[in-house]
Write a protein that holds these residues in place. Structure first.
Motif, PDB file in Angstrom:
ATOM      1  N   GLY A   1      -5.344 -33.333  12.278  1.00  0.00           N
ATOM      2  CA  GLY A   1      -5.341 -31.966  11.757  1.00  0.00           C
ATOM      3  C   GLY A   1      -4.579 -31.864  10.441  1.00  0.00           C
ATOM      4  O   GLY A   1      -5.005 -31.173   9.505  1.00  0.00           O
ATOM      5  N   ALA A   2      -3.438 -32.551  10.356  1.00  0.00           N
ATOM      6  CA  ALA A   2      -2.660 -32.545   9.110  1.00  0.00           C
ATOM      7  C   ALA A   2      -3.456 -33.160   7.977  1.00  0.00           C
ATOM      8  O   ALA A   2      -3.435 -32.661   6.838  1.00  0.00           O
ATOM      9  CB  ALA A   2      -1.351 -33.302   9.315  1.00  0.00           C
ATOM     10  N   LEU A   3      -4.177 -34.247   8.262  1.00  0.00           N
ATOM     11  CA  LEU A   3      -4.992 -34.889   7.225  1.00  0.00           C
ATOM     12  C   LEU A   3      -6.080 -33.940   6.727  1.00  0.00           C
ATOM     13  O   LEU A   3      -6.344 -33.857   5.517  1.00  0.00           O
ATOM     14  CB  LEU A   3      -5.610 -36.170   7.776  1.00  0.00           C
ATOM     15  N   ALA A   4      -6.682 -33.194   7.647  1.00  0.00           N
ATOM     16  CA  ALA A   4      -7.710 -32.231   7.248  1.00  0.00           C
ATOM     17  C   ALA A   4      -7.124 -31.174   6.319  1.00  0.00           C
ATOM     18  O   ALA A   4      -7.751 -30.767   5.332  1.00  0.00           O
ATOM     19  CB  ALA A   4      -8.328 -31.574   8.480  1.00  0.00           C
ATOM     20  N   ARG A   5      -5.909 -30.731   6.608  1.00  0.00           N
ATOM     21  CA  ARG A   5      -5.278 -29.732   5.743  1.00  0.00           C
ATOM     22  C   ARG A   5      -4.970 -30.323   4.364  1.00  0.00           C
ATOM     23  O   ARG A   5      -5.207 -29.672   3.340  1.00  0.00           O
ATOM     24  CB  ARG A   5      -3.994 -29.213   6.390  1.00  0.00           C
TER      25      ARG A   5
ATOM     26  N   LEU B   1      -7.496 -48.226  23.168  1.00  0.00           N
ATOM     27  CA  LEU B   1      -8.177 -47.967  21.905  1.00  0.00           C
ATOM     28  C   LEU B   1      -7.155 -47.835  20.789  1.00  0.00           C
ATOM     29  O   LEU B   1      -6.113 -47.208  20.966  1.00  0.00           O
ATOM     30  CB  LEU B   1      -9.013 -46.687  21.999  1.00  0.00           C
ATOM     31  N   ASN B   2      -7.453 -48.416  19.661  1.00  0.00           N
ATOM     32  CA  ASN B   2      -6.605 -48.248  18.488  1.00  0.00           C
ATOM     33  C   ASN B   2      -6.594 -46.769  18.124  1.00  0.00           C
ATOM     34  O   ASN B   2      -7.657 -46.190  17.854  1.00  0.00           O
ATOM     35  CB  ASN B   2      -7.159 -49.085  17.337  1.00  0.00           C
ATOM     36  N   PRO B   3      -5.419 -46.108  18.108  1.00  0.00           N
ATOM     37  CA  PRO B   3      -5.397 -44.666  17.845  1.00  0.00           C
ATOM     38  C   PRO B   3      -5.950 -44.285  16.482  1.00  0.00           C
ATOM     39  O   PRO B   3      -6.441 -43.174  16.298  1.00  0.00           O
ATOM     40  CB  PRO B   3      -3.902 -44.322  17.943  1.00  0.00           C
ATOM     41  N   ALA B   4      -5.879 -45.203  15.523  1.00  0.00           N
ATOM     42  CA  ALA B   4      -6.309 -44.869  14.167  1.00  0.00           C
ATOM     43  C   ALA B   4      -7.811 -45.016  13.977  1.00  0.00           C
ATOM     44  O   ALA B   4      -8.442 -44.183  13.317  1.00  0.00           O
ATOM     45  CB  ALA B   4      -5.565 -45.742  13.149  1.00  0.00           C
ATOM     46  N   ASN B   5      -8.435 -46.081  14.547  1.00  0.00           N
ATOM     47  CA  ASN B   5      -9.860 -46.294  14.291  1.00  0.00           C
ATOM     48  C   ASN B   5     -10.742 -46.211  15.533  1.00  0.00           C
ATOM     49  O   ASN B   5     -11.968 -46.304  15.434  1.00  0.00           O
ATOM     50  CB  ASN B   5     -10.083 -47.637  13.587  1.00  0.00           C
ATOM     51  N   GLY B   6     -10.142 -46.053  16.716  1.00  0.00           N
ATOM     52  CA  GLY B   6     -10.922 -45.871  17.925  1.00  0.00           C
ATOM     53  C   GLY B   6     -11.566 -47.119  18.475  1.00  0.00           C
ATOM     54  O   GLY B   6     -12.374 -47.038  19.412  1.00  0.00           O
ATOM     55  N   GLU B   7     -11.223 -48.302  17.963  1.00  0.00           N
ATOM     56  CA  GLU B   7     -11.810 -49.549  18.437  1.00  0.00           C
ATOM     57  C   GLU B   7     -10.994 -50.131  19.591  1.00  0.00           C
ATOM     58  O   GLU B   7      -9.780 -49.940  19.674  1.00  0.00           O
ATOM     59  CB  GLU B   7     -11.885 -50.568  17.300  1.00  0.00           C
ATOM     60  N   LEU B   8     -11.670 -50.861  20.471  1.00  0.00           N
ATOM     61  CA  LEU B   8     -11.007 -51.504  21.601  1.00  0.00           C
ATOM     62  C   LEU B   8     -10.040 -52.574  21.098  1.00  0.00           C
ATOM     63  O   LEU B   8     -10.381 -53.394  20.242  1.00  0.00           O
ATOM     64  CB  LEU B   8     -12.042 -52.141  22.519  1.00  0.00           C
ATOM     65  N   ILE B   9      -8.827 -52.569  21.651  1.00  0.00           N
ATOM     66  CA  ILE B   9      -7.810 -53.546  21.262  1.00  0.00           C
ATOM     67  C   ILE B   9      -8.002 -54.778  22.148  1.00  0.00           C
ATOM     68  O   ILE B   9      -7.372 -54.927  23.201  1.00  0.00           O
ATOM     69  CB  ILE B   9      -6.393 -52.960  21.406  1.00  0.00           C
ATOM     70  N   THR B  10      -8.869 -55.677  21.736  1.00  0.00           N
ATOM     71  CA  THR B  10      -9.223 -56.827  22.576  1.00  0.00           C
ATOM     72  C   THR B  10      -8.079 -57.819  22.708  1.00  0.00           C
ATOM     73  O   THR B  10      -8.068 -58.615  23.656  1.00  0.00           O
ATOM     74  CB  THR B  10     -10.456 -57.539  22.008  1.00  0.00           C
ATOM     75  N   GLU B  11      -7.114 -57.784  21.778  1.00  0.00           N
ATOM     76  CA  GLU B  11      -5.998 -58.723  21.855  1.00  0.00           C
ATOM     77  C   GLU B  11      -4.897 -58.257  22.798  1.00  0.00           C
ATOM     78  O   GLU B  11      -3.940 -59.003  23.062  1.00  0.00           O
ATOM     79  CB  GLU B  11      -5.404 -58.981  20.470  1.00  0.00           C
ATOM     80  N   ASP B  12      -4.987 -57.024  23.316  1.00  0.00           N
ATOM     81  CA  ASP B  12      -3.996 -56.597  24.298  1.00  0.00           C
ATOM     82  C   ASP B  12      -4.055 -57.529  25.500  1.00  0.00           C
ATOM     83  O   ASP B  12      -5.151 -57.880  25.974  1.00  0.00           O
ATOM     84  CB  ASP B  12      -4.272 -55.157  24.734  1.00  0.00           C
ATOM     85  N   PRO B  13      -2.911 -57.949  26.048  1.00  0.00           N
ATOM     86  CA  PRO B  13      -2.930 -58.908  27.167  1.00  0.00           C
ATOM     87  C   PRO B  13      -3.735 -58.436  28.372  1.00  0.00           C
ATOM     88  O   PRO B  13      -4.405 -59.248  29.029  1.00  0.00           O
ATOM     89  CB  PRO B  13      -1.447 -59.070  27.504  1.00  0.00           C
ATOM     90  N   MET B  14      -3.673 -57.149  28.686  1.00  0.00           N
ATOM     91  CA  MET B  14      -4.424 -56.644  29.834  1.00  0.00           C
ATOM     92  C   MET B  14      -5.928 -56.736  29.578  1.00  0.00           C
ATOM     93  O   MET B  14      -6.701 -57.144  30.455  1.00  0.00           O
ATOM     94  CB  MET B  14      -4.029 -55.197  30.122  1.00  0.00           C
TER      95      MET B  14
ATOM     96  N   LEU C   1      -0.106 -38.729  19.193  1.00  0.00           N
ATOM     97  CA  LEU C   1       0.099 -37.952  17.969  1.00  0.00           C
ATOM     98  C   LEU C   1      -1.095 -37.948  17.019  1.00  0.00           C
ATOM     99  O   LEU C   1      -1.295 -36.953  16.311  1.00  0.00           O
ATOM    100  CB  LEU C   1       1.358 -38.429  17.254  1.00  0.00           C
ATOM    101  N   PRO C   2      -1.896 -39.020  16.932  1.00  0.00           N
ATOM    102  CA  PRO C   2      -3.048 -38.932  16.024  1.00  0.00           C
ATOM    103  C   PRO C   2      -3.942 -37.737  16.323  1.00  0.00           C
ATOM    104  O   PRO C   2      -4.321 -36.996  15.405  1.00  0.00           O
ATOM    105  CB  PRO C   2      -3.773 -40.261  16.251  1.00  0.00           C
TER     106      PRO C   2
ATOM    107  N   ASP D   1      -0.643 -48.466  10.525  1.00  0.00           N
ATOM    108  CA  ASP D   1      -2.000 -47.953  10.388  1.00  0.00           C
ATOM    109  C   ASP D   1      -2.757 -47.915  11.708  1.00  0.00           C
ATOM    110  O   ASP D   1      -3.887 -47.417  11.763  1.00  0.00           O
ATOM    111  CB  ASP D   1      -2.787 -48.738   9.338  1.00  0.00           C
ATOM    112  N   ASP D   2      -2.160 -48.441  12.786  1.00  0.00           N
ATOM    113  CA  ASP D   2      -2.765 -48.272  14.101  1.00  0.00           C
ATOM    114  C   ASP D   2      -2.327 -46.964  14.755  1.00  0.00           C
ATOM    115  O   ASP D   2      -2.741 -46.648  15.870  1.00  0.00           O
ATOM    116  CB  ASP D   2      -2.443 -49.447  15.022  1.00  0.00           C
ATOM    117  N   VAL D   3      -1.504 -46.187  14.060  1.00  0.00           N
ATOM    118  CA  VAL D   3      -1.073 -44.872  14.532  1.00  0.00           C
ATOM    119  C   VAL D   3      -1.341 -43.806  13.471  1.00  0.00           C
ATOM    120  O   VAL D   3      -1.968 -42.778  13.740  1.00  0.00           O
ATOM    121  CB  VAL D   3       0.429 -44.861  14.897  1.00  0.00           C
ATOM    122  N   VAL D   4      -0.855 -44.033  12.261  1.00  0.00           N
ATOM    123  CA  VAL D   4      -0.940 -43.050  11.181  1.00  0.00           C
ATOM    124  C   VAL D   4      -2.138 -43.363  10.290  1.00  0.00           C
ATOM    125  O   VAL D   4      -2.225 -44.473   9.748  1.00  0.00           O
ATOM    126  CB  VAL D   4       0.346 -43.050  10.333  1.00  0.00           C
ATOM    127  N   PRO D   5      -3.090 -42.446  10.131  1.00  0.00           N
ATOM    128  CA  PRO D   5      -4.214 -42.695   9.227  1.00  0.00           C
ATOM    129  C   PRO D   5      -3.711 -43.039   7.825  1.00  0.00           C
ATOM    130  O   PRO D   5      -2.856 -42.321   7.287  1.00  0.00           O
ATOM    131  CB  PRO D   5      -4.975 -41.366   9.237  1.00  0.00           C
TER     132      PRO D   5
END
Length: 489
Positions: free
Chosen positions: A383-387, A133-146, A376-377, A450-454
């Protein structure tokens, strides 16, 4: 030393649970609760078939050779030990890649077990990256080779998600009710995130299958908590001095917790009397644990490992790092939580510091530091973004993020080289090669992922400046200098 010994239940039982991810945590957590349940109730209908989806075929075979029995050594401290023999695992399977590069030795046996009418629950501990799952948006990473391989060849799956989809397709075709999928990995809303991943992968294969899963399959959320370090030679030798010669043994702390949303259409063990907490909503407990315990662990990992500190115990024994954790937990993490009335977050923080100071465990910081891009997300960044959105600051998280960026260089402050174990490790290496002499550009490159840090966090100018300042402090003045700078904020 005071030792309490609990032997395993004498008789074997029926498999009703399949577990994906035969690692140390599963053997020291879910299997322990199920062993407690079996011994208390005498009910042998909830045995476990545990499958390793990765490369450790030796563990699968070693447990078979041992009759599927092994020991869990639970240390309250260096003088108090509970030695528990586990016999609830009835079968071990291997579906990963072996040393010769061949995949899925037992994949058909695993799929057959999952499709069997007796299987009512599937539990998972495959780590955050195992859900693709993309850590930033929660969508399935369909392009991952696996994942792409599972889409192209759905009947020959490689990932946990692909295995679930193929097994559910077989159950649907047989007119059989689906099993419940119980995620036991450290992700926020882990049941719902698992549901999203499975449905999105199923939709790549068959929209009607995806719709059936969406309407028929239960994905309860859960929160798991127990510190289970990787075994060392010293751990095995210490057990041998106590009369336990077991190559499959695991060590853990004495503390254990499992909180589960009660949604099991095909039934479940009556395990409340064995310490499992069944609740209507696990989210508050899950978020508290992720941000306070796991977030603190990550702070220690990236700050300590880069300074040559080896274990959690060594790190938390330092007054400056212990003070940092308490500040982070109470000033930055706890205010972002929405806990049930009566929850004492100060007592929880104190209990975590006490657990971290368990001198009998060698929980290596490099082990905790693995897969930071996936962890880390949910541990820090949300949590940091909420603050920040509430007009507050997050200097501890800024320091932690700077330490993570520094850690991904693969070399500590003494010049020792280590492996950066992360799905995005190649990208990190490219950033350091390109921008290693330019802190501003390096920090900007990491924040731009942006796939890690909002993006809202990365684009917050004060937070970005705080990360850059902390990175400069760490690289120029070391850990002590960076912590002194933090004290002035």
């Amino acid at each position: 030393m005071t030792i309490t010994h609990f032997p395993a239940a004498a008789r074997r039982g029926q498999v009703s649970i399949v577990h994906l991810g035969l690692g140390a945590f599963h053997r020291a957590h879910q299997a322990v609760f199920l062993e407690r349940f079996r011994q208390r109730s005498g009910d042998r209908t909830w045995g476990v078939s545990s499958a390793n989806l990765r490369s450790n075929v030796a563990l699968v075979d070693a447990l078979r050779e041992a009759g599927y029995r092994y020991h869990v050594a639970e240390y309250a401290d260096s003088d108090t030990l509970t030695l528990r023999e586990i016999g609830v695992i009835e079968e071990t399977l291997f579906s990963g890649r072996d040393a010769s590069g061949h995949w899925g030795r037992d994949i058909e046996a695993l799929l057959g077990r999952l499709a069997a009418p007796e299987t009512r629950i599937v539990t998972l501990t495959v780590t955050e990256k195992g859900y693709f799952l993309n850590p930033a948006n929660g969508e399935l990473i369909t392009e991952d080779p696996m994942v792409a391989a599972d889409i192209a060849h759905p009947q020959d799956p490689r990932t946990a998600l692909g295995i679930l989809v193929e097994a559910l397709a077989r159950r649907q075709a047989a007119g059989r009710a689906p099993f419940t999928v119980l995620c036991c990995d450290n992700m926020p809303d882990n049941g719902r995130r698992t549901r999203t991943a499975v449905i999105q992968l199923a939709a790549c294969r068959d929209e009607s299958l995806a719709a059936w899963i969406e309407h028929e399959v239960a994905f309860p959320c859960s929160m798991v908590d127990r510190i289970v370090p990787a075994m060392t030679e010293a751990d095995f030798k210490r057990l041998e001095t106590l009369g336990v010669s077991d190559p499959n043994a695991v060590v853990s702390e004495a503390f254990i917790q499992w909180v589960i949303e009660d949604d099991f259409p095909q039934g479940r063990p009556d395990w409340q009397s064995d310490g499992v907490e069944m609740v209507a909503d696990v989210a508050p407990f899950e978020t508290m644990k992720l941000r306070m315990l796991n977030g603190s662990h990550s702070l220690l990992a990236y700050l300590g490992a880069s300074e040559g500190v080896e274990t959690v115990f060594e790190a938390v024994s330092r007054n400056d790092l212990r003070a940092l954790l308490r500040r982070y937990m109470l000033d930055e993490a706890a205010p972002t939580l929405a806990m049930p009335e009566g929850t004492d977050v100060v007592a929880y923080a104190d209990s975590l510091l006490e657990r971290f100071a368990n001198d009998s465990l060698r929980h290596r910081l490099h082990q905790i530091a693995m897969d930071g891009s996936q962890k880390l997300p949910q541990r820090w960044l949300l949590g940091a973004l909420a603050r920040l959105e509430a007009g507050q600051s997050a200097p501890c998280v800024a320091l932690g993020l700077a330490a993570w960026i520094r850690y991904t260089a693969g070399r500590d402050s003494q010049g020792h080289v280590y492996k950066v174990d992360d799905p995005l490790g190649k990208r990190f290496a490219e950033f350091h090669e390109r921008h290693g002499q330019d802190p501003d550009a390096l920090v900007s490159a990491f924040l731009a992922m942006d796939d890690v840090v909002p993006p809202a966090l990365a684009n917050h100018s004060d937070f970005a400046a705080a990360v850059l300042d902390a990175y400069r402090s760490l690289t120029k003045q070391g850990l002590a200098g960076a912590l002194n700078a933090l004290e002035r904020t």
